[in-house]
Design a protein around this motif. Sequence first.
Motif, PDB file in Angstrom:
ATOM      1  N   LEU A 164       2.755  -1.209 -12.565  1.00  0.00           N
ATOM      2  CA  LEU A 164       1.306  -1.804 -12.383  1.00  0.00           C
ATOM      3  C   LEU A 164       1.487  -3.337 -13.139  1.00  0.00           C
ATOM      4  CD1 LEU A 164      -0.958   1.057 -13.045  1.00  0.00           C
ATOM      5  CD2 LEU A 164      -0.214   0.232 -10.746  1.00  0.00           C
ATOM      6  N   LYS A 165       0.784  -4.409 -12.328  1.00  0.00           N
ATOM      7  CA  LYS A 165       0.633  -5.548 -13.084  1.00  0.00           C
ATOM      8  C   LYS A 165      -0.442  -5.690 -14.066  1.00  0.00           C
ATOM      9  CE  LYS A 165       1.993  -8.079  -8.900  1.00  0.00           C
ATOM     10  NZ  LYS A 165       1.571  -9.064  -7.956  1.00  0.00           N
ATOM     11  N   ASN A 166      -0.149  -6.444 -15.107  1.00  0.00           N
ATOM     12  CA  ASN A 166      -1.073  -6.442 -16.441  1.00  0.00           C
ATOM     13  C   ASN A 166      -2.488  -7.247 -16.037  1.00  0.00           C
ATOM     14  OD1 ASN A 166       1.009  -4.812 -17.768  1.00  0.00           O
ATOM     15  ND2 ASN A 166       1.852  -6.889 -18.645  1.00  0.00           N
ATOM     16  N   ASP A 167      -2.254  -7.961 -15.071  1.00  0.00           N
ATOM     17  CA  ASP A 167      -3.673  -8.811 -14.719  1.00  0.00           C
ATOM     18  C   ASP A 167      -4.610  -8.250 -13.659  1.00  0.00           C
ATOM     19  OD1 ASP A 167      -1.733  -9.009 -12.743  1.00  0.00           O
ATOM     20  OD2 ASP A 167      -2.122 -11.175 -12.369  1.00  0.00           O
ATOM     21  N   ARG A 168      -4.854  -6.987 -13.854  1.00  0.00           N
ATOM     22  CA  ARG A 168      -5.518  -6.056 -13.222  1.00  0.00           C
ATOM     23  C   ARG A 168      -6.642  -5.282 -13.985  1.00  0.00           C
ATOM     24  NH1 ARG A 168      -2.153  -2.495 -15.292  1.00  0.00           N
ATOM     25  NH2 ARG A 168      -2.910  -0.238 -15.777  1.00  0.00           N
ATOM     26  N   PRO A 169      -7.978  -5.066 -13.176  1.00  0.00           N
ATOM     27  CA  PRO A 169      -9.043  -4.319 -13.572  1.00  0.00           C
ATOM     28  C   PRO A 169      -8.393  -3.217 -14.417  1.00  0.00           C
ATOM     29  CG  PRO A 169      -9.701  -5.086 -11.779  1.00  0.00           C
ATOM     30  CD  PRO A 169      -8.039  -5.110 -11.867  1.00  0.00           C
ATOM     31  N   GLY A 170      -9.078  -2.773 -15.570  1.00  0.00           N
ATOM     32  CA  GLY A 170      -8.507  -1.417 -16.244  1.00  0.00           C
ATOM     33  C   GLY A 170      -8.698  -0.285 -15.656  1.00  0.00           C
ATOM     34  N   TYR A 171      -9.630  -0.244 -14.690  1.00  0.00           N
ATOM     35  CA  TYR A 171      -9.872   1.139 -14.137  1.00  0.00           C
ATOM     36  C   TYR A 171      -8.951   1.321 -12.952  1.00  0.00           C
ATOM     37  CZ  TYR A 171     -12.884  -2.378 -11.692  1.00  0.00           C
ATOM     38  OH  TYR A 171     -13.282  -3.177 -11.179  1.00  0.00           O
ATOM     39  N   ILE A 172      -8.175   0.518 -12.572  1.00  0.00           N
ATOM     40  CA  ILE A 172      -7.221   0.646 -11.471  1.00  0.00           C
ATOM     41  C   ILE A 172      -5.920   1.290 -12.133  1.00  0.00           C
ATOM     42  CG2 ILE A 172      -5.592  -0.341  -9.882  1.00  0.00           C
ATOM     43  CD1 ILE A 172      -7.594  -2.679  -9.707  1.00  0.00           C
ATOM     44  N   THR A 173      -5.622   2.437 -11.354  1.00  0.00           N
ATOM     45  CA  THR A 173      -4.658   3.123 -11.960  1.00  0.00           C
ATOM     46  C   THR A 173      -3.531   3.862 -10.729  1.00  0.00           C
ATOM     47  OG1 THR A 173      -5.824   5.340 -11.634  1.00  0.00           O
ATOM     48  CG2 THR A 173      -6.019   4.392 -13.876  1.00  0.00           C
ATOM     49  N   ILE A 174      -2.586   4.257 -11.001  1.00  0.00           N
ATOM     50  CA  ILE A 174      -1.733   4.729  -9.982  1.00  0.00           C
ATOM     51  C   ILE A 174      -2.243   5.765  -9.133  1.00  0.00           C
ATOM     52  CG2 ILE A 174       0.626   6.243  -9.573  1.00  0.00           C
ATOM     53  CD1 ILE A 174       0.974   3.561 -10.165  1.00  0.00           C
ATOM     54  N   LEU A 175      -3.138   6.541  -9.680  1.00  0.00           N
ATOM     55  CA  LEU A 175      -3.704   7.546  -8.704  1.00  0.00           C
ATOM     56  C   LEU A 175      -4.569   6.982  -7.742  1.00  0.00           C
ATOM     57  CD1 LEU A 175      -4.965  10.403 -11.279  1.00  0.00           C
ATOM     58  CD2 LEU A 175      -3.135  10.473  -9.760  1.00  0.00           C
ATOM     59  N   CYS A 176      -5.524   6.123  -8.062  1.00  0.00           N
ATOM     60  CA  CYS A 176      -6.408   5.595  -6.979  1.00  0.00           C
ATOM     61  C   CYS A 176      -5.730   4.741  -6.014  1.00  0.00           C
ATOM     62  CB  CYS A 176      -7.428   4.620  -7.744  1.00  0.00           C
ATOM     63  SG  CYS A 176      -6.987   3.386  -8.950  1.00  0.00           S
ATOM     64  N   LEU A 177      -4.596   4.183  -6.310  1.00  0.00           N
ATOM     65  CA  LEU A 177      -3.810   3.201  -5.619  1.00  0.00           C
ATOM     66  C   LEU A 177      -2.933   4.315  -4.593  1.00  0.00           C
ATOM     67  CD1 LEU A 177      -2.249   0.432  -7.716  1.00  0.00           C
ATOM     68  CD2 LEU A 177      -4.171   0.349  -6.096  1.00  0.00           C
ATOM     69  N   VAL A 178      -2.385   5.313  -5.087  1.00  0.00           N
ATOM     70  CA  VAL A 178      -1.740   6.396  -4.186  1.00  0.00           C
ATOM     71  C   VAL A 178      -2.840   6.793  -3.415  1.00  0.00           C
ATOM     72  CG1 VAL A 178      -0.503   8.441  -4.394  1.00  0.00           C
ATOM     73  CG2 VAL A 178       0.059   6.711  -5.704  1.00  0.00           C
ATOM     74  N   ARG A 179      -4.038   7.287  -3.887  1.00  0.00           N
ATOM     75  CA  ARG A 179      -5.117   7.693  -2.979  1.00  0.00           C
ATOM     76  C   ARG A 179      -5.037   6.831  -1.746  1.00  0.00           C
ATOM     77  NH1 ARG A 179      -8.676   9.672  -6.446  1.00  0.00           N
ATOM     78  NH2 ARG A 179      -9.645   7.605  -6.743  1.00  0.00           N
ATOM     79  N   ASP A 180      -5.507   5.428  -1.980  1.00  0.00           N
ATOM     80  CA  ASP A 180      -5.613   4.527  -1.009  1.00  0.00           C
ATOM     81  C   ASP A 180      -4.608   4.604  -0.070  1.00  0.00           C
ATOM     82  OD1 ASP A 180      -7.931   3.948  -2.523  1.00  0.00           O
ATOM     83  OD2 ASP A 180      -7.184   1.843  -3.032  1.00  0.00           O
ATOM     84  N   ALA A 181      -3.085   4.571  -0.573  1.00  0.00           N
ATOM     85  CA  ALA A 181      -1.948   4.591   0.271  1.00  0.00           C
ATOM     86  C   ALA A 181      -2.205   5.745   1.323  1.00  0.00           C
ATOM     87  CB  ALA A 181      -0.961   4.418  -0.466  1.00  0.00           C
ATOM     88  N   ALA A 182      -2.440   7.108   0.859  1.00  0.00           N
ATOM     89  CA  ALA A 182      -2.409   8.106   1.535  1.00  0.00           C
ATOM     90  C   ALA A 182      -3.608   8.015   2.719  1.00  0.00           C
ATOM     91  CB  ALA A 182      -2.629   9.475   0.672  1.00  0.00           C
TER      92      ALA A 182
END
Length: 286
Positions: free
Chosen positions: A162-180
């Motif tokens: 993950l990139k460091n300049d992202r909001p703190g609540y963005i995690t791998i779990l929510c990004l994988v959920r969006d991809a699925a």
Amino acid sequence: MLMKRKLQVLRGLEEQMSSDEESFSSLSDVPRERGFENLSPGYTTEDSNIEDQNDQQLEISIPTPPPERPRQKRRPPEEGGSKRNDPEGKEGKGTKGQKNVLTIKPATKESIESYRAQERARYAQPHKPWTYKLADERTAIVAPVLKKMPTSNIKPRDHFMLKNDRPGYITILCLVRDAASRLPNGVGTRADICELLKESQYINENVSDEKVSNIVSGALDRLHYEDDACVQYDQEKKLWTYLHKDRTEEYPAWIDQGDPRSSKKKEYNEKYKKKKRVNTDDSSYA
């Protein structure tokens, strides 16, 4: 007289010894077969041949050992935990069905730019459900990330993907959920989810495909075992299914609590409080 008697005895002994020597010399002149000089009298070549045959029958042929087979190296287990936390099994492969291969077409630059614009708007309001509008006129709905809008900035955790300049609540779990959620008809392989995940603007581009696959495998396992799971794995077909594709933004659990997992936690907490209250009341009468 005695002397004469002694001389006669000595002469008799000498004659007996000379006769014995003559008998031994006559025996030595008898021709013997080669190889049997030291054998006892009466031992013949026929006896030797019989013993040779017996020795040949007693000989045991020692079989030659089979060639050693090369040992196969065991592959390291894929990230994702134990058998309980690995619905795909080892490496996501099986004897039947489809293996972990890419089945979708790579996205165009226009579709990626459109998705990233919607992604920024989605995470600007993480406490609300969101519906993505895809290029092929499909829609994909996802659950809220947070219960309520954060009042202060959350420091993001370091993660190599993950990139460091992202909001703190963005995690791998929510990004994988969006991809699925963007799988065609809500069904696809883990490789398809990895390909859709890499379209996110919050993912580092210099991460290898193998590492991305390992991280996605662990994230899918966690999503699979949530109370309100959004994904499910089909062991026969070797495919992942997105379970929330038929929901709407007015889904009750998403509106009331903002977190699909909090409803069961709230029920558990209420039961625990009641049980604790009963125990304290009983102890007061003791």
